[in-house]
Scaffold this active site. Structure first.
Site, mmCIF file in Angstrom:
data_model
loop_
_atom_site.group_PDB
_atom_site.id
_atom_site.type_symbol
_atom_site.label_atom_id
_atom_site.label_comp_id
_atom_site.label_asym_id
_atom_site.label_seq_id
_atom_site.Cartn_x
_atom_site.Cartn_y
_atom_site.Cartn_z
ATOM 1 N N LYS A 96 1.272 4.377 -2.800
ATOM 2 C CA LYS A 96 1.003 5.795 -2.541
ATOM 3 C C LYS A 96 2.266 6.628 -2.813
ATOM 4 O O LYS A 96 2.178 7.751 -3.315
ATOM 5 C CB LYS A 96 0.478 5.988 -1.121
ATOM 6 C CG LYS A 96 -0.876 5.281 -0.872
ATOM 7 C CD LYS A 96 -1.983 5.710 -1.826
ATOM 8 C CE LYS A 96 -3.340 5.094 -1.476
ATOM 9 N NZ LYS A 96 -4.420 5.528 -2.365
ATOM 10 N N TYR A 116 0.837 -1.205 0.000
ATOM 11 C CA TYR A 116 0.000 0.000 0.000
ATOM 12 C C TYR A 116 0.878 1.263 0.000
ATOM 13 O O TYR A 116 0.690 2.171 -0.816
ATOM 14 C CB TYR A 116 -0.915 -0.020 1.224
ATOM 15 C CG TYR A 116 -1.862 1.153 1.317
ATOM 16 C CD1 TYR A 116 -3.075 1.146 0.628
ATOM 17 C CD2 TYR A 116 -1.567 2.268 2.103
ATOM 18 C CE1 TYR A 116 -3.966 2.222 0.723
ATOM 19 C CE2 TYR A 116 -2.437 3.340 2.200
ATOM 20 C CZ TYR A 116 -3.636 3.308 1.513
ATOM 21 O OH TYR A 116 -4.511 4.378 1.611
HETATM 22 P P1 NAD Z 1 -13.581 2.644 0.624
HETATM 23 O O1 NAD Z 1 -13.246 1.222 0.792
HETATM 24 O O2 NAD Z 1 -14.853 3.168 1.174
HETATM 25 O O3 NAD Z 1 -13.541 3.071 -0.906
HETATM 26 C C1 NAD Z 1 -12.751 2.464 -1.882
HETATM 27 C C2 NAD Z 1 -13.579 2.365 -3.135
HETATM 28 O O4 NAD Z 1 -12.780 1.837 -4.206
HETATM 29 C C3 NAD Z 1 -14.773 1.381 -2.967
HETATM 30 O O5 NAD Z 1 -15.935 2.043 -3.438
HETATM 31 C C4 NAD Z 1 -14.413 0.207 -3.857
HETATM 32 O O6 NAD Z 1 -15.533 -0.432 -4.423
HETATM 33 C C5 NAD Z 1 -13.569 0.893 -4.919
HETATM 34 N N1 NAD Z 1 -12.704 -0.032 -5.643
HETATM 35 C C6 NAD Z 1 -11.874 -0.990 -5.135
HETATM 36 N N2 NAD Z 1 -11.250 -1.643 -6.134
HETATM 37 C C7 NAD Z 1 -11.701 -1.085 -7.299
HETATM 38 C C8 NAD Z 1 -11.435 -1.331 -8.653
HETATM 39 N N3 NAD Z 1 -10.571 -2.288 -9.044
HETATM 40 N N4 NAD Z 1 -12.061 -0.584 -9.588
HETATM 41 C C9 NAD Z 1 -12.952 0.378 -9.228
HETATM 42 N N5 NAD Z 1 -13.240 0.660 -7.943
HETATM 43 C C10 NAD Z 1 -12.621 -0.062 -6.996
HETATM 44 O O7 NAD Z 1 -12.340 3.451 1.248
HETATM 45 P P2 NAD Z 1 -11.960 4.993 1.261
HETATM 46 O O8 NAD Z 1 -11.369 5.251 2.570
HETATM 47 O O9 NAD Z 1 -13.072 5.831 0.797
HETATM 48 O O10 NAD Z 1 -10.766 5.017 0.209
HETATM 49 C C11 NAD Z 1 -10.747 5.830 -0.937
HETATM 50 C C12 NAD Z 1 -9.318 6.226 -1.270
HETATM 51 O O11 NAD Z 1 -8.789 7.001 -0.218
HETATM 52 C C13 NAD Z 1 -8.361 5.048 -1.438
HETATM 53 O O12 NAD Z 1 -7.489 5.304 -2.521
HETATM 54 C C14 NAD Z 1 -7.598 5.027 -0.138
HETATM 55 O O13 NAD Z 1 -6.306 4.467 -0.266
HETATM 56 C C15 NAD Z 1 -7.524 6.508 0.147
HETATM 57 N N6 NAD Z 1 -7.238 6.831 1.544
HETATM 58 C C16 NAD Z 1 -8.154 6.549 2.526
HETATM 59 C C17 NAD Z 1 -7.845 6.866 3.836
HETATM 60 C C18 NAD Z 1 -8.795 6.616 4.978
HETATM 61 O O14 NAD Z 1 -8.385 6.766 6.131
HETATM 62 N N7 NAD Z 1 -10.036 6.258 4.731
HETATM 63 C C19 NAD Z 1 -6.611 7.453 4.138
HETATM 64 C C20 NAD Z 1 -5.722 7.699 3.125
HETATM 65 C C21 NAD Z 1 -6.041 7.402 1.820
#
Ligand code: NAD
Length: 262
Positions: A163, A159
């Protein structure tokens, strides 16, 4: 709400939940027509609900099914948006996954899965969208990175590597497309209350442990990330390219911060 994105067309990947859904809804509320991507039947409901939420109040949106890590899907999704709304001005590469794996137990399959969604997905979607954007004079790409583009994360080497990779993809594309009217930026969220963090959020002790790592002292909300993406997508950010905006309550400033500490 201010209509900063009136007349613009956006595509948001992973828009069925969490940060992606908030971004998609926010861009719509600011006037953009938005393609809201979901992966499969399993997460179709979330994207369709988000579409209904905005279209019921007069917004323009469509649900787009596809896997960002598949080349054919990535191309089709971009062109579905162009067919529906005529162009594409904003691409938000938000889809992302994580899974905890001590490095010595990390199978090649684990590694490849995370890379294929988080990094290859952003490559495939950006390449196709940039073909369209450069054909009509420009646009903007926003990558959803993470504080883990800067803070190493034991047991999540794949991961963190994606990033870190997104950071260089952002900066390289910002340079490569600067003369062609495309701004490329990233947001780097910290600990945001979304389904990806369900296990920690559901356990009060784990929840509090994370709060100690955040100088601001609390989890962030997906809407707080969406607000920053909307700014970067708008012409108010017309001189911003190659930047990463940390949306993390100060987490990346001081990794390991203990609230109340010296
Ligand atoms: P989440 O799990 O709610 O959302 C992730 C989304 O990506 C889901 O809707 C899932 O269906 C979709 N997805 C997964 N694989 C896919 C694919 N192959 N094709 C299309 N869609 C796909 O989680 P989130 O927290 O909303 O994460 C969104 C982004 O934010 C991610 O890139 C994550 O790394 C990043 N992020 C999140 C956090 C946090 O604390 N929540 C922190 C840093 C970064």
């Amino acid at each position: 709400m201010e209509q900063r994105l009136e007349g613009k067309v956006a595509l948001v990947t992973g828009a069925s939940s969490g940060i992606g859904r908030s971004i998609a809804v926010r861009l719509c509320r600011e006037g953009a027509a938005v393609g809201m991507n979901h992966l499969s039947d399993t997460d179709k409901g979330g994207a369709e609900e988000a579409v209904r939420e905005v279209t019921d109040s007069g917004g323009r949106a469509v649900a787009i099914r596809g896997d960002v890590s598949k080349e054919d899907d990535a191309k089709r999704m971009v062109w579905e948006v162009v067919e529906e709304f005529g162009r594409i001005d904003v691409l938000v590469n938000n889809a992302g996954i994580e899974n905890e794996r001590p490095f010595l137990e990390m199978a090649l399959e684990d590694w490849e899965k995370v890379l294929s969604v988080n990094l290859t997905g952003a490559f495939l979607m950006s390449r196709e969208a940039l073909r369209v954007m450069t054909g009509h004079g420009g646009g903007t790409v926003i990558n959803v990175s993470s504080v883990h583009e800067r803070i190493p994360w034991p047991n999540f080497a794949h991961y963190a590597a994606t990033k870190g990779g997104l950071k260089m993809l952002t900066e390289t594309l910002a340079l490569e497309f600067a003369k062609r009217g495309v701004r490329v930026n990233a947001v780097a969220p910290g600990a945001i209350a979304t389904p990806i963090n369900k296990e920690k959020l559901d356990d009060p002790a784990k929840r509090a442990e994370v709060e100690k790592l955040v100088p601001w002292g609390r989890w962030g909300e997906p809407e707080e990330v969406a607000a920053c993406v909307a700014f970067l997508a708008s012409d108010e950010a017309s001189y911003v390219t190659g930047a990463t905006l940390f949306v993390d309550g100060g987490m990346a400033l001081y990794p390991g911060f203990e609230a109340g500490g010296g």
